[in-house]
Structure formats: structure tokens, C-alpha cells
Design a protein around this motif. Structure first.
Motif, PDB file in Angstrom:
ATOM      1  N   LEU A   3       0.653  -1.253   0.133  1.00 27.79           N
ATOM      2  CA  LEU A   3       0.518  -0.071  -0.106  1.00 27.79           C
ATOM      3  C   LEU A   3       0.917   1.492   0.058  1.00 27.79           C
ATOM      4  O   LEU A   3       0.551   2.287  -1.096  1.00 27.79           O
ATOM      5  N   ALA A   4       1.558   1.457   0.698  1.00 34.03           N
ATOM      6  CA  ALA A   4       2.690   2.427   0.596  1.00 34.03           C
ATOM      7  C   ALA A   4       3.551   3.159  -0.116  1.00 34.03           C
ATOM      8  O   ALA A   4       4.344   4.205  -0.335  1.00 34.03           O
ATOM      9  N   GLU A   5       3.599   1.904  -0.883  1.00 37.12           N
ATOM     10  CA  GLU A   5       4.325   2.446  -2.635  1.00 37.12           C
ATOM     11  C   GLU A   5       3.912   2.546  -3.325  1.00 37.12           C
ATOM     12  O   GLU A   5       4.097   2.497  -4.866  1.00 37.12           O
ATOM     13  N   MET A   6       2.015   2.688  -3.769  1.00 36.24           N
ATOM     14  CA  MET A   6       0.655   2.675  -4.935  1.00 36.24           C
ATOM     15  C   MET A   6       0.419   4.176  -4.594  1.00 36.24           C
ATOM     16  O   MET A   6       1.245   5.250  -3.818  1.00 36.24           O
ATOM     17  N   THR A   7       0.094   4.575  -5.606  1.00 32.65           N
ATOM     18  CA  THR A   7      -0.324   5.617  -6.575  1.00 32.65           C
ATOM     19  C   THR A   7      -1.687   5.937  -5.911  1.00 32.65           C
ATOM     20  O   THR A   7      -2.245   5.015  -5.524  1.00 32.65           O
ATOM     21  N   MET A   8      -2.349   6.776  -5.504  1.00 32.51           N
ATOM     22  CA  MET A   8      -3.612   6.670  -5.266  1.00 32.51           C
ATOM     23  C   MET A   8      -4.220   6.494  -6.372  1.00 32.51           C
ATOM     24  O   MET A   8      -5.349   5.483  -5.901  1.00 32.51           O
ATOM     25  N   THR A   9      -4.499   6.721  -7.525  1.00 30.35           N
ATOM     26  CA  THR A   9      -4.728   6.171  -8.953  1.00 30.35           C
ATOM     27  C   THR A   9      -5.037   4.307  -8.979  1.00 30.35           C
ATOM     28  O   THR A   9      -5.653   3.393  -9.208  1.00 30.35           O
ATOM     29  N   GLN A  10      -3.694   4.062  -8.595  1.00 33.73           N
ATOM     30  CA  GLN A  10      -3.007   2.753  -8.266  1.00 33.73           C
ATOM     31  C   GLN A  10      -4.116   1.473  -7.351  1.00 33.73           C
ATOM     32  O   GLN A  10      -5.119   0.541  -7.535  1.00 33.73           O
ATOM     33  N   VAL A  11      -4.372   2.394  -6.110  1.00 35.90           N
ATOM     34  CA  VAL A  11      -5.342   1.912  -4.903  1.00 35.90           C
ATOM     35  C   VAL A  11      -6.945   2.119  -5.575  1.00 35.90           C
ATOM     36  O   VAL A  11      -7.497   1.257  -4.975  1.00 35.90           O
ATOM     37  N   GLU A  12      -7.198   3.017  -6.521  1.00 30.29           N
ATOM     38  CA  GLU A  12      -8.003   3.238  -6.703  1.00 30.29           C
ATOM     39  C   GLU A  12      -8.820   1.879  -8.027  1.00 30.29           C
ATOM     40  O   GLU A  12     -10.676   1.352  -7.391  1.00 30.29           O
ATOM     41  N   GLU A  13      -7.969   1.930  -8.666  1.00 31.79           N
ATOM     42  CA  GLU A  13      -7.908   0.835 -10.005  1.00 31.79           C
ATOM     43  C   GLU A  13      -8.296  -0.511  -8.819  1.00 31.79           C
ATOM     44  O   GLU A  13      -8.654  -1.198  -9.426  1.00 31.79           O
ATOM     45  N   ALA A  14      -7.217  -0.543  -8.332  1.00 33.40           N
ATOM     46  CA  ALA A  14      -7.391  -2.088  -7.092  1.00 33.40           C
ATOM     47  C   ALA A  14      -8.128  -2.203  -6.837  1.00 33.40           C
ATOM     48  O   ALA A  14      -9.010  -3.973  -6.340  1.00 33.40           O
ATOM     49  N   LEU A  15      -8.729  -1.380  -5.786  1.00 34.08           N
ATOM     50  CA  LEU A  15     -10.134  -1.287  -5.465  1.00 34.08           C
ATOM     51  C   LEU A  15     -11.388  -2.356  -5.971  1.00 34.08           C
ATOM     52  O   LEU A  15     -12.676  -2.265  -4.922  1.00 34.08           O
ATOM     53  N   LYS A  16     -10.989  -2.112  -6.883  1.00 36.00           N
ATOM     54  CA  LYS A  16     -12.497  -2.334  -8.224  1.00 36.00           C
ATOM     55  C   LYS A  16     -12.553  -3.792  -8.254  1.00 36.00           C
ATOM     56  O   LYS A  16     -13.659  -4.389  -8.041  1.00 36.00           O
ATOM     57  N   THR A  17     -11.214  -4.336  -7.679  1.00 30.75           N
ATOM     58  CA  THR A  17     -11.747  -6.241  -7.324  1.00 30.75           C
ATOM     59  C   THR A  17     -11.211  -6.651  -5.921  1.00 30.75           C
ATOM     60  O   THR A  17     -11.072  -8.020  -6.417  1.00 30.75           O
ATOM     61  N   CYS A  18     -10.182  -5.542  -5.561  1.00 32.18           N
ATOM     62  CA  CYS A  18      -9.699  -6.025  -4.206  1.00 32.18           C
ATOM     63  C   CYS A  18      -9.864  -5.534  -2.977  1.00 32.18           C
ATOM     64  O   CYS A  18      -9.589  -4.015  -3.039  1.00 32.18           O
ATOM     65  N   GLN A  19     -10.973  -5.478  -1.823  1.00 31.92           N
ATOM     66  CA  GLN A  19     -10.881  -5.184  -0.633  1.00 31.92           C
ATOM     67  C   GLN A  19     -10.501  -5.761   0.838  1.00 31.92           C
ATOM     68  O   GLN A  19     -11.117  -5.630   1.436  1.00 31.92           O
ATOM     69  N   SER A  20      -9.668  -6.786  -0.028  1.00 29.48           N
ATOM     70  CA  SER A  20      -8.311  -6.880   1.272  1.00 29.48           C
ATOM     71  C   SER A  20      -7.180  -6.877   1.935  1.00 29.48           C
ATOM     72  O   SER A  20      -6.430  -5.928   1.221  1.00 29.48           O
ATOM     73  N   VAL A  21      -6.932  -6.420   3.118  1.00 32.26           N
ATOM     74  CA  VAL A  21      -6.093  -5.808   3.844  1.00 32.26           C
ATOM     75  C   VAL A  21      -5.729  -6.475   4.434  1.00 32.26           C
ATOM     76  O   VAL A  21      -5.972  -6.518   5.704  1.00 32.26           O
ATOM     77  N   VAL A  22      -3.732  -6.547   4.474  1.00 31.12           N
ATOM     78  CA  VAL A  22      -3.815  -6.839   5.974  1.00 31.12           C
ATOM     79  C   VAL A  22      -2.907  -6.216   6.919  1.00 31.12           C
ATOM     80  O   VAL A  22      -2.061  -5.472   6.452  1.00 31.12           O
ATOM     81  N   ILE A  23      -2.511  -6.122   7.840  1.00 31.08           N
ATOM     82  CA  ILE A  23      -1.894  -4.725   8.227  1.00 31.08           C
ATOM     83  C   ILE A  23      -1.415  -5.367   9.801  1.00 31.08           C
ATOM     84  O   ILE A  23      -1.420  -6.036  10.553  1.00 31.08           O
ATOM     85  N   PRO A  24       0.339  -5.465   9.743  1.00 30.09           N
ATOM     86  CA  PRO A  24       1.235  -6.283  10.075  1.00 30.09           C
ATOM     87  C   PRO A  24       1.465  -5.506  11.045  1.00 30.09           C
ATOM     88  O   PRO A  24       1.676  -4.787  11.335  1.00 30.09           O
ATOM     89  N   PHE A  25       1.779  -5.827  12.730  1.00 33.02           N
ATOM     90  CA  PHE A  25       1.696  -6.159  14.121  1.00 33.02           C
ATOM     91  C   PHE A  25       3.104  -5.774  14.972  1.00 33.02           C
ATOM     92  O   PHE A  25       3.369  -7.916  14.299  1.00 33.02           O
ATOM     93  N   GLY A  26       4.246  -5.617  14.977  1.00 33.73           N
ATOM     94  CA  GLY A  26       4.920  -5.948  15.428  1.00 33.73           C
ATOM     95  C   GLY A  26       5.689  -5.346  16.595  1.00 33.73           C
ATOM     96  O   GLY A  26       4.594  -4.635  17.559  1.00 33.73           O
TER      97      GLY A  26
END
Length: 240
Positions: A3-26
Motif C-alpha cells: 500500500l505504501a508504494e502505490m499511488t492513489m490511482t493505483q489504489v482506486e483501480e485495485a479496490l474495484k476487484t480487491c477489498q482485502s488488506v493485512v495490517i502487520p503488527f510488531g
């Protein structure tokens, strides 16, 4: 998808087919004299990154701080309160939800009891608050221990021992400074103690001498499979 390496337009496009995210906690926490303070964060992030190579999945930036009680007196450990941890997870998930994310996995590399419970409590409260949310909280170390039965030789291995040393030998060998003596601390039952290092001087719980990079590779692979399966199950149940 990092996510941190993506642009806003890439995120917007990817969200059309994927709404899953993992948040790593350490955590920023001692791991004996031989492993880096970021051990828990490294393990969670590596698994999340590799899982995203196998199934459509966003990987959020890791949270580098956790609640560390038993190791609080050891040099290098920086702990946050459970209240802060809960609030942090809830704020992150609320913001992700507003963006269109619906399946969220909080994957923690730190396995402290109060830390895990804080994340679980936050997740339960978020389920009540956000009607379309599918939420899971998984402890990366527990997945490794469960999946590695028969591979791990040390009974009761728990912290900076065979499992974690193997994992870092595999993914970040340049950060491993030799090994450390075998150690199995015993805390007084029911008694809250201020000087926890008195009962756990070396900061190891297990036997690092049993570790190997090959074990670490196999353990990581097993955990990645578990995480991919969990994400797919969450997606199926949300859509089903």
C-alpha cells in the motif's frame, strides 16, 4: 500490493476487484543478545508480503510498536499501552473502511498476552461498529508454532529461541549476531513483579542453538499458507 508504494490511482483501480488488506503488527522489543529489536515486525511483514504474492491482498505499513510487559525492563524494549494499541488499530481500520476496504486481517508478530487481547478486543468492537467488515486477528508466532509441529525440536519454545532465530536466519541473516544460551524463565505464579528481568535475565525463551535458516524457510512457508487460507476464508464468508 504494498500500500505504501502505490499511488492513489493505483489504489482506486485495485479496490474495484480487491477489498482485502493485512495490517502487520510488531514490536520494538528485546530478542536476546542475538536477534534485532524488530524481530516481531520483520516476521509479520515478511509473511504479509509473501501472502500478497499468492492471493489478491493489500499490505498496509507495519505498526512497529506493541504492548510489551514481560520484557519491559530489558534494554531496547519500547512499549505502548493496550489502550493506545486498541485505539490505533480501530483508527486505522475505520480509515481503511472509509476507503472501501472490507476484509481486514491484523497479523501480529508479537505474541504478548495483553497485546493480543487488545487487538482482539478492538476487532470485536469494530465488528459491532462497521456492518460490512470482515475482521480477523491472528498471531503470526502461534501460526508458526502450530504449523511447525514435528519441525521444531524445542519443547516450550516461545521467544528468541529456535523458531524466531530460524525465521530471522532465513529472511534477514545479516541481522543475526551469533546465538544465545538456552533459557526457560519461571515467573512467580500470580505475583506481579516490577523487576521482570530478575526472573528473565537473558531475554530468551527456548534454545537458539537448534535454529537453522532451512527451518526458518519451511516455517515461513507454512505460515504464509495459513495466512492465505485465512484471507480466502474471510472473503468467502463475507461474500457468501
Amino acid at each position: 500490493m504494498i500500500l505504501a508504494e502505490m499511488t492513489m490511482t493505483q489504489v482506486e483501480e485495485a479496490l474495484k476487484t480487491c477489498q482485502s488488506v493485512v495490517i502487520p503488527f510488531g514490536a520494538l522489543e528485546e530478542h536476546g543478545p542475538h536477534l534485532p529489536l524488530s524481530t516481531d515486525t520483520i516476521q509479520a511483514m515478511e509473511v504479509a508480503r509473501r501472502a500478497a504474492e499468492r492471493t489478491p491482498l493489500f499490505v498496509a505499513p507495519p505498526v512497529h510498536y506493541g504492548n510489551c510487559r514481560s520484557t519491559a525492563a530489558h534494554p531496547g524494549t519500547v512499549s505502548i499501552s493496550t489502550a493506545t494499541l486498541k485505539a490505533l488499530l480501530k483508527d486505522i481500520v475505520r480509515s481503511l473502511y472509509r476507503q472501501g476496504f472490507r476484509t481486514v486481517l491484523a497479523l501480529t508478530g508479537h505474541a504478548g498476552g495483553a497485546h493480543r487481547m487488545a487487538l482482539q478486543d478492538a476487532g470485536e468492537e469494530l465488528l459491532d461498529e462497521l456492518p460490512e467488515l470482515a475482521m480477523a486477528v491472528a498471531t503470526e508466532y502461534e501460526l508458526a508454532r502450530e504449523a511447525g509441529r514435528g519441525l521444531v525440536e524445542t519443547a516450550g519454545d516461545a521467544h528468541a529461541g529456535e523458531i524466531e532465530t530460524s525465521r530471522i536466519l532465513h529472511s534477514h541473516p545479516q541481522l543475526v549476531r551469533g546465538s544465545a544460551p538456552e533459557e526457560y524463565p519461571t515467573f512467580p505464579v500470580g505475583l506481579l513483579v516490577r523487576d521482570k528481568r530478575r526472573y528473565w535475565p537473558g531475554g530468551v525463551w527456548g534454545n537458539p542453538a537448534k535454529a537453522s535458516a532451512e527451518k526458518g524457510r519451511l516455517l515461513e512457508e507454512l505460515v504464509v499458507e495459513k495466512v492465505v487460507g485465512l484471507v480466502r476464508r474471510m472473503e468467502e464468508e463475507r461474500h457468501g
